[in-house]
Design an enzyme around this catalytic site. Sequence first.
Site, PDB file in Angstrom:
ATOM      1  N   GLU A 151       2.102   1.882  -3.390  1.00  0.00           N
ATOM      2  CA  GLU A 151       1.165   2.560  -4.153  1.00  0.00           C
ATOM      3  C   GLU A 151       1.121   4.320  -3.951  1.00  0.00           C
ATOM      4  O   GLU A 151       1.129   4.867  -4.927  1.00  0.00           O
ATOM      5  CB  GLU A 151      -0.401   1.925  -3.928  1.00  0.00           C
ATOM      6  CG  GLU A 151      -1.282   2.657  -4.408  1.00  0.00           C
ATOM      7  CD  GLU A 151      -2.584   2.869  -3.458  1.00  0.00           C
ATOM      8  OE1 GLU A 151      -2.706   4.132  -3.298  1.00  0.00           O
ATOM      9  OE2 GLU A 151      -2.931   2.011  -2.854  1.00  0.00           O
TER      10      GLU A 151
ATOM     11  N   HIS B 161       0.886  -1.227   0.042  1.00  0.00           N
ATOM     12  CA  HIS B 161       0.180   0.085   0.023  1.00  0.00           C
ATOM     13  C   HIS B 161       0.898   1.187   0.054  1.00  0.00           C
ATOM     14  O   HIS B 161       0.321   2.128  -0.617  1.00  0.00           O
ATOM     15  CB  HIS B 161      -0.825  -0.152   1.147  1.00  0.00           C
ATOM     16  CG  HIS B 161      -1.914   1.057   1.403  1.00  0.00           C
ATOM     17  ND1 HIS B 161      -2.266   1.671   2.616  1.00  0.00           N
ATOM     18  CD2 HIS B 161      -2.445   2.017   0.617  1.00  0.00           C
ATOM     19  CE1 HIS B 161      -2.935   2.705   2.454  1.00  0.00           C
ATOM     20  NE2 HIS B 161      -3.299   2.959   1.149  1.00  0.00           N
TER      21      HIS B 161
HETATM   22 ZN   LIG Z   1      -3.916   4.795   0.459  1.00  0.00          ZN
END
Ligand SMILES: [Zn+2]
Length: 1106
Positions: A74, A71
Amino acid sequence: MTYGLQNSPTPARIEELERPLLDDRSYRVITLPNKLEVLLIHDANTDKASAALDVNVGSFSDAEDMPGIAHAVEHLLFMGTEKYPQENAYNQYLASYSGHSNAYTAATSTNYFFEIAATKGNKSDANDASGEASQTPRPVSKEDSTLYGALDRFGQFFICPLFLEDTLDRELRAVDSENKKNLQNDQWRLHQLTKSLANPKHPYNHFSTGSYKTLHDDPLARGVKIRDEFMKFHSTHYSANRMKLVILGREDLDTLEQWAEEIFSKVPNKDLPRKRWDDTPIYVKEQLPTETFAKPVLDNRSLELSFMYRDEENLYESHPSRYLSHLIGHEGPGSILAYIKEKGWATGLGAGASPVCPGSSLFAISVKLTEDGLKYYKEVAKVIFQYIGLMREQPPQQWIVDELIRMSEVDFRFKQKTPVSGTTSALASLMQKSYDRKHLLSGPSVIRKFDATAIADAMSYLRPDNFKLRVVSRDFPGDWDQKEKWYGTEYKTGKLPEDFFKEIDAAFQSKNRPKELHLPHKNEFIPTRLDVEKKEVAEPLKAPKLIRNDESVRTWFKKDDQFWVPKANVHINFRTPVSSMTARTASLCSLFCGLVNDALAEYSYDADISGLQYEFGTHHHGLFVSVEGYSDKLHVLLEKVLTSVRNLEVRDERFQVVLDRTLRGLRNWEWGLPYHQVGAYSRWLKHERRYMADELLGELESITAQELRDFYPQALSQMQIEVLAHGNMHKEEALRITGLVEKTMRTKRLLPDQIPIRRTLVLPPGSNFIYERELKDPANVNHCIEYSIYLGNARDRNLRAKMLLLAQMTDEPCFNQLRTIEQLGYVVFSGASVSDNWAGYRILIQSEKDCRYLEGRIEHFLTMWEESLAKMSEEDFEGHKQAVIRKRLEKLKNLTQESNRFWTHVFNDSYDFLQADEDATHIQALTKGDFTEWVRHSVSPSSAHRAKLSVYLTAQAKPSEPSADEKKEATLLAVTAILSAENLTPDTEKLSPRLADSSAATPAGLVAAISAHLTEDLKVSQEQVDKIVDEAKAALGLAEVEEKLEHPVELKDDALAAVAENEHANRVSEPILITDVHAFRASLPMSAGVKPVKDFSEYMEESAKL
Ligand SMILES: [Zn+2]
């Protein structure tokens, strides 16, 4: 050429994708030499272009000791590229063409996407947009294409990301803030609990969001270089062959293909395999069957049965799990839900399989329990197993699957377009699956065949020895003895007790079951007549026609002339002042609606799953009914709904269930997220008569079934009826429907001068109000402010134009300043707000910092922004104007969007069907000079004439105080972020000794040291230093709160006189605290009511044309 053939054979182009009947796009699937698979979509008429890229790696690949790393990658991937090193180059580019971007991290996928205006908006494009687009698109040069520029910036993230060092910490804070936002959210809490109780060897067990602790503090303490870890994760898992790209644009397929190849062929390919988890079960044997009791934050009760299930990815032609979810999740006669509802145990039930990763799925059945249902949760579980037994006892029924096949085909055939970035993002994610490429669009929804064996196999997973049971309740059993690690959810868990297991097993095996349980009847609502009468028109009509207008009824009608689906939408408004006369009548109306919906649930279920939905509800000026879907059997459902409204039988048991649900809904609302609540308080203060949850709760508690029986016929006795019929339907049918409404409701007309008028309060010039209220949830640490500026009458077209432009121009800077730079909180919104005749502008922040502090920062932002407006070039100003105009003239995507637009204007009494075009015209006419002058007068905090109302929702709890080290670190981070926004790089050699100085130990000292560094070492101008220091203080909570905000005066009779006097003397008013809402309303004037923009006769169809 020869080389090409040897290394990578010329990729096949697949173009014959199975598609909906009305789909006018063309498609092409190609594979680039680096094995990146691309779906190109050409849409000649789209006003938005988009792309999405899905990488086959997600949180299941997180390192054990760095949960959340996928995450965080990302987030970080988007921080600068070699080609476009400036960190926000991508978002700035998108924003300048009305675009935006987003991304998400799932278990096995990370999905990135954006959308942007399809053209740069010059004149020839505008012609295209008005419907004259030729079917043979002109080639577009890269320079003229908005999409090419966006693709090039987007593509670099996968080719040469920089992971800019100085953005690292800020993005980790953003991840942390995202996690904090979820901490009190039951969905996240319960989902994590399920995961945390799964097989520790399966990555499903892990925590996937990540926090500052898991991604920063912990790894740092272990001596890990965190930025290296992120880059390593990226280089280990990101590879072209794991990526799926979707590009949608106006350009032809060859052009799109050329661009895709030019940009994305550079993404490095590492030939990484697709990860699978076939050999690791989600639950191990010892974990089945178990029971878990969990305590939620909100007052909700539920029972969940979760079965270990198989991966059905390769069975998409028959979708076996849909047979199970159809029967178990059925709500009609014979179903589990109908039976346990009748017993008073449940209010809702859902069932379905959800894939976890390649190799595993779960099949979950979840029941919303009543208070009684909680007492009898074991009985409910037994009923479910009785039904499963019944279902398994008979061979898979072909007629049931035939119904499912028929509906899935009809739905796919008439599927309409949805917003573009949703389309590209979903398709990119789907491409990770093994669908035949020709079935990419239809694969997930269409059932192609009846496969009895596959269904029989599917049913074999639903067994008493293969499931977990979970009960969620705030009161039961009360002795939770454990806390979930990541969210702190209290729970208790253990093996399913032997005697309970035996009871369940008996329920499952025995043929002795309640006669009320049986398979559903044939569904009469599946549409059979799907003809659409298609009459080509030069240009679609922009407004419905008024086809009936008399004392009791008004009917609006438009036969669809652009979407050509066999569907229709019918909306009916019943205007009456009764629904909001007092908090008690408002409560009675909502109970009435709740009971009608409850009574219709079994009947309407078949319609619902056949694409025909209804809604019945109450609003401030009456009641409404809407029915939407396939037009074939629409009237059948409508008649049933109206009859149930008119002849409701109020049964005592059902009354209790609905009352309980309504009470809980309101109590939960008050415990909800602060930023979800704040708008309601704002609206409450803008209107003369609105009711808040606590006022409604006070009434509901004493309402009886008898009172409701007496009330509702009275409420229905006199109403004004207004109908909108739109879609695949003729005028005669619209009139017939109107007749049906009149005949069924038998309501008397409401005298025209008793029809409720929509008005709002008017804040006089110079107003400066604050309303403050404490939030109910004692554990919540977030405050919330909604800062509203009253701009004037929303029907003033010129004012609306300015309001919309203001919202557009401040959108990005407000977020950037208050969230990104000052880090006030994760939730920051700004925008226009319109309610009846109130036109306003608002900024909302949810933050751990207190509301007075936030108000100071908002005013500071507005002042700064006003200065930047003065310096803005004419060209940029025009650019903003075009961006709003584009948004207002955005094409309607489907029939329902068009119906909703019509209905909004009927429902709000303005009948302003051409509003979007009017807005565009008025925005076009705005000049920078006029706009700036208006901002100075009506928006600027330094204006004595502007009118403002702030709502403060204050938290009871305080966040934990950071340590001295943490404070120091936070200061440095904030300062780095601010400097980089100003394009400055600190000179470390000179800065270090200043920071080592003991006076720099406090945040204030640190700020002083940095200020000295800027002035003396970097020779930055004083103005810029002031700005940076000011922002740094703001980010650290050191900015001063104005004295006047600390001690607002209380609203008294003469306070308003003072406002008027101040305005007259050109003085900015002191804030006034609203302590008595009644007195506040009483002291303000009311706006004019909302009126039709034209006389009704002008909307009538000309008889000559009939
Ligand atoms: Zn996020």
